[in-house]
Enzyme design. Sequence first.
Site, mmCIF file in Angstrom:
data_model
loop_
_atom_site.group_PDB
_atom_site.id
_atom_site.type_symbol
_atom_site.label_atom_id
_atom_site.label_comp_id
_atom_site.label_asym_id
_atom_site.label_seq_id
_atom_site.Cartn_x
_atom_site.Cartn_y
_atom_site.Cartn_z
ATOM 1 N N LYS A 72 7.536 -22.875 33.503
ATOM 2 C CA LYS A 72 6.520 -23.024 32.314
ATOM 3 C C LYS A 72 5.676 -21.696 32.133
ATOM 4 O O LYS A 72 4.951 -21.279 33.240
ATOM 5 C CB LYS A 72 5.815 -24.159 32.475
ATOM 6 C CG LYS A 72 4.747 -24.361 31.330
ATOM 7 C CD LYS A 72 4.455 -25.874 31.479
ATOM 8 C CE LYS A 72 3.086 -26.302 32.026
ATOM 9 N NZ LYS A 72 2.387 -27.407 31.615
HETATM 10 C C1 R5P Z 1 -2.379 -27.824 32.699
HETATM 11 O O1 R5P Z 1 -2.542 -27.300 33.821
HETATM 12 C C2 R5P Z 1 -1.219 -28.692 32.598
HETATM 13 O O2 R5P Z 1 -0.299 -28.393 33.643
HETATM 14 C C3 R5P Z 1 -0.620 -29.138 31.313
HETATM 15 O O3 R5P Z 1 0.598 -29.468 31.492
HETATM 16 C C4 R5P Z 1 -0.081 -27.723 30.446
HETATM 17 O O4 R5P Z 1 -1.299 -26.804 30.297
HETATM 18 C C5 R5P Z 1 0.459 -28.096 29.106
HETATM 19 O O5 R5P Z 1 -0.491 -28.524 28.426
HETATM 20 P P1 R5P Z 1 -0.835 -27.948 27.048
HETATM 21 O O6 R5P Z 1 -0.236 -27.909 26.207
HETATM 22 O O7 R5P Z 1 -2.137 -28.812 26.803
HETATM 23 O O8 R5P Z 1 -1.325 -26.448 27.435
#
Ligand code: R5P
Length: 294
Positions: free
Chosen positions: A203
């Site tokens: 990710k």
């Molecule tokens: C953050 O540390 C989390 O792992 C979230 O899963 C990640 O940031 C994705 O969420 P968002 O789309 O809100 O950034």
Amino acid sequence: MPDIEGINKAKQFFTDVPQTSKSYFLKGSNALDWGMKNRLGRIFNPVSGRTVMLAIDHGYFQGPTTGLERIDVNILPLEPYADTLMLTRGILRSIIPPETQKSVVLRVSGGTSILKELSNETLAVDIEDAVRLNASAMAVQVFIGGEHEKESITNMTKMVDMGTRYGIPTLAVTAVGKDMVRDAKYFRLATRICAELGAHYIKTYYVPEDFETVTASCPVPIVIAGGKKIPELDALKMAYRSVQEGAAGVDMGRNIFQTASPIAMIQAVRAVVHENEIPEKAFDLYNTLKNKKS
Ligand code: R5P
């Protein structure tokens, strides 16, 4: 036991039909074992090759984030529209009905809060618990360039080793510190290091310039985080560009659950990710669904 004499149906061996052997649909994943592939195939849709992961794990370091104050009330209605739920074991056990047919990506690193240095994480879940919870993948935060870079990389490689023993893939989550530049050069470095060290998918964040070089130089699938809440059309544009530039989907949180209509937004994101819908049309869909509901 021998066949009973006189059985009516003749055996069919199809001796003229060679058994086929298809390659696996996900980039860089063909050499994985059956269990790994089966789990990845529960996260990524084998038809589109992409995923809409709903990220709701923010509470593990920042408590009751806006939109996640009551996951039972705000998030459960979105579950039917997600391919995967990305969350902590605490929320999984306390709130998510075990009858769910959705795959689970379990947050397994943690141990810090927004009050302290975030990169100082450890492994916060035992592999046995991930097995017990039927996780389809385990997510570990990796802080390339961060104060605790080495420890976070070691967290990831340990999980890759343990997950490989049990057939559970590891998702490396590339985290960006407050003062770090978010550009393609940084994400090429971060994603490639994670892939080289064994992460099964990664990710990262979308960057408007040269994002396709990030996806091209990473040998395993990439999904993008949504990041801070931005206007809905912009979030749909970001999702669209990321998949058109080689991402295998999104792991989106705030840009879904902090919108005026999360249930409409997740469906609009699905249209972009799985059907290549253009952002403007997906935004129309968002508004139509939002207004229908109200
Ligand atoms: C953050 O540390 C989390 O792992 C979230 O899963 C990640 O940031 C994705 O969420 P968002 O789309 O809100 O950034």
